[in-house]
Design a protein around this motif. Structure first.
Motif, short mmCIF file in Angstrom:
data_model
loop_
_atom_site.label_atom_id
_atom_site.label_comp_id
_atom_site.label_asym_id
_atom_site.label_seq_id
_atom_site.Cartn_x
_atom_site.Cartn_y
_atom_site.Cartn_z
N PRO A 1 0.82 -1.22 0.00
CA PRO A 1 0.00 0.00 0.00
C PRO A 1 0.85 1.27 0.00
N GLU B 1 0.31 4.22 -1.17
CA GLU B 1 -0.39 5.47 -0.90
C GLU B 1 -0.59 5.71 0.60
N GLU B 2 -0.49 4.66 1.42
CA GLU B 2 -0.64 4.84 2.86
C GLU B 2 0.59 5.48 3.49
N PHE B 3 1.71 5.45 2.80
CA PHE B 3 2.96 5.97 3.36
C PHE B 3 3.32 7.35 2.85
N PRO C 1 1.72 11.21 1.48
CA PRO C 1 0.53 12.05 1.32
C PRO C 1 0.26 12.34 -0.15
#
Length: 260
Positions: free
Chosen positions: A240, A242-244, A246
């Protein structure tokens, strides 16, 4: 073989297979509001009350919409129109100065709108209904709302606060806080100003004739695993990214909290 029709925009060349009669709720009237609700009284939790007495000031951190109670009543002097009474229940969180202690409480906002809901004398029964019961043919009210923006919070000294009416708080709202809510606490009080976006609409059950292209069959296969090894299944999951990191930008439709 022609491409399968899927939900979404329809090309003019697509062939309609049949006309289908469906039962659904038709929106008869609706309104949207951007309410700035000033100086709502905050009923603190038992653990938050001591922080209020020792604070010089407080600042708002966030607010969460817990529940909306909705009631519809007919307006006798204006045929086809109804009042929609909405009660918003909020969990409000603030921070005291000095000490930076977190305080939590309940705030309540009452709102009334008038909408057109048409007329009806229909009595509808279903297979699971009691044979002697039937509801009035009233329109169905729907409230769409997002969590409010906590704009301001302040301490109200004794003797200057407005008279608070007795409120009947549903038990499931009390349970959300996990402790007692002090509704009649004497002394200093807390007030909050909230910004609330909402859409309220009246709907009635109706039958509509719509074009049908085909049965709605899912195109995506269900993804599962027969592996007993959890690490093997975990290795198939995409990282994932995009979770790390912004996002580079925020779409305007989601950026309602920014200032205009």
């Amino acid at each position: 073989m022609a491409d399968r029709i899927v939900p979404g925009p329809v090309d003019s060349n697509d062939c309609i297979k049949e006309a289908v009669c469906i039962n659904t709720r038709k929106i008869l009237d609706s309104c949207r509001d951007k309410d700035c609700v000033e100086d709502l009284r905050v009923y603190p939790t038992a653990s938050s009350a001591p922080y209020i007495d020792n604070a010089i000031s407080v600042r708002a951190r966030c607010a969460e919409l817990l529940y909306c109670s909705v009631n519809v009543e007919e307006i006798c002097l204006n045929r086809g129109y109804y009042t929609v009474d909405v009660t918003y229940f909020y969990r409000v969180t603030g921070e005291t100065f000095p000490g930076n202690m977190t305080l939590t409480g309940l705030a309540i906002f009452d709102k009334r709108v008038m909408l057109f809901g048409s007329e009806g004398r229909l009595k509808t029964f279903g297979s699971s209904d009691s044979p002697v019961s039937a509801d009035r043919d009233m329109p169905y009210a729907v409230v769409d709302a997002v969590d409010p923006i906590a704009l301001h919070m302040s301490i109200v000294d004794p003797g200057t606060e407005p008279t608070a009416e007795a409120r009947d708080i549903p038990q499931f709202i009390r349970d959300e806080f996990g402790e007692d809510i002090l509704l009649d606490r004497p002394g200093r009080q807390i007030s909050v100003t909230l910004g609330q976006f909402s859409i309220i609409r009246l709907e009635r059950s109706t039958q509509l004739l719509i074009p049908a292209y085909d049965y709605c069959m899912p195109e995506k296969e269900c993804i599962g695993s027969t592996e007993d090894d959890p690490c093997t299944m975990f290795s198939r999951i995409r990282f994932p990214v995009e979770e790390f990191f912004p996002p580079d930008s925020i779409e305007s439709c989601d950026d309602y909290r920014s200032l205009t």
